[in-house]
Design a protein around this motif. Structure first.
Motif, mmCIF file in Angstrom:
data_model
loop_
_atom_site.group_PDB
_atom_site.id
_atom_site.type_symbol
_atom_site.label_atom_id
_atom_site.label_comp_id
_atom_site.label_asym_id
_atom_site.label_seq_id
_atom_site.Cartn_x
_atom_site.Cartn_y
_atom_site.Cartn_z
ATOM 1 N N MET A 261 22.498 -3.749 13.769
ATOM 2 C CA MET A 261 23.007 -3.231 12.495
ATOM 3 C C MET A 261 22.352 -1.892 12.190
ATOM 4 O O MET A 261 21.407 -1.473 12.848
ATOM 5 N N MET B 250 13.384 -6.562 10.990
ATOM 6 C CA MET B 250 14.064 -5.463 11.662
ATOM 7 C C MET B 250 13.286 -5.103 12.919
ATOM 8 O O MET B 250 12.084 -4.842 12.852
ATOM 9 N N HIS C 60 19.023 -0.856 14.306
ATOM 10 C CA HIS C 60 17.980 -1.840 14.541
ATOM 11 C C HIS C 60 18.650 -3.180 14.783
ATOM 12 O O HIS C 60 19.867 -3.305 14.720
ATOM 13 N N HIS D 87 13.746 -9.902 5.516
ATOM 14 C CA HIS D 87 14.703 -9.342 6.478
ATOM 15 C C HIS D 87 13.879 -8.684 7.574
ATOM 16 O O HIS D 87 13.172 -7.710 7.312
HETATM 17 CU CU LIG Z 1 18.806 -4.941 9.098
#
Ligand SMILES: [Cu+2]
Length: 213
Positions: free
Chosen positions: A154, A117, A162, A115
């Motif tokens: 989000m 960011m 971020h 994920h």
């Molecule tokens: Cu995130």
């Protein structure tokens, strides 16, 4: 089923598809599902006030520890004109994004192992900047694009605002995150009305260890 209900479902689906198409690369497969009903009227108001919660990301450039699914690692940062952008990574997460009156869940898809960011801030003050558009491409050492797409704004508990998405980074090695960062659309006091108005490009080289842990 009564034909009116069928028609409504079809039109809702069509609207969703239009939204999904507008978002670009994401939200088109089994990893995406619609959550909740049209009654979630209070949920869209989050986000705007967390922009100064810098504690979640600031300063901690240490390697993630333990088995915490939310543990994140800073991969790099750069300055692009009047903005600074930091690239962090964690294990893939399920997140939800607002589309119309609903939140649509994005679960990690097969093969996704990170994920990403992106933390966008004013280069001078460190204030986080919401409502920008950020497009990310991750390019390997041979110049091949391994991930590409617009990043979803989000937040998460203790993380602050971020931009991010789940991505697949195939193997350990050196990569470059190439970013196109548009102006944040948030309202501004007069002291910052002339900032951040250019679309800027930025590159963050990073080393990927093969997993986010
Ligand atoms: Cu995130």
């Amino acid at each position: 089923m009564p034909s009116s209900a069928t028609a409504r479902r079809v039109s809702t689906t069509a609207a969703f598809l239009v939204l999904a198409a507008g978002l670009g690369a994401c939200g088109d497969d089994a990893g995406t599902s619609v959550e909740g009903s049209g009654s979630a009227t209070t949920t869209a108001a989050t986000g705007g006030h967390d922009g100064h919660a810098g504690s979640g990301h600031g300063g901690s450039d240490t390697t993630a520890t333990g088995g915490d699914a939310h543990a994140m690692t800073r991969l790099g940062e750069t300055t692009a004109g009047d903005r600074k952008v930091e690239l962090d990574v964690s294990a893939p997460v399920t997140f939800a994004v607002s589309e119309g009156e609903r939140f649509v869940r994005h679960a990690p898809r097969k093969g996704e192992n990170a994920h990403v960011m992106l933390v966008l801030t004013d280069a001078q003050s460190g204030d986080r900047l919401p409502d920008a558009s950020i497009t990310l491409r991750i390019v390997d050492a041979a110049g091949k694009v391994v991930a590409s797409g617009p990043q979803y704004p989000m937040t998460g508990l203790g993380m602050g605002i971020h931009y991010g998405d789940n991505v697949a980074i195939p193997k350990a090695g050196k990569y470059v995150a190439q970013l196109v960062i548009g102006p944040p659309r948030i309202g501004r006091h007069s002291d910052v009305v002339d900032r951040w108005n250019e679309t800027v490009r930025a590159s963050i080289p990073f080393t990927w260890k093969g997993s986010a842990r």
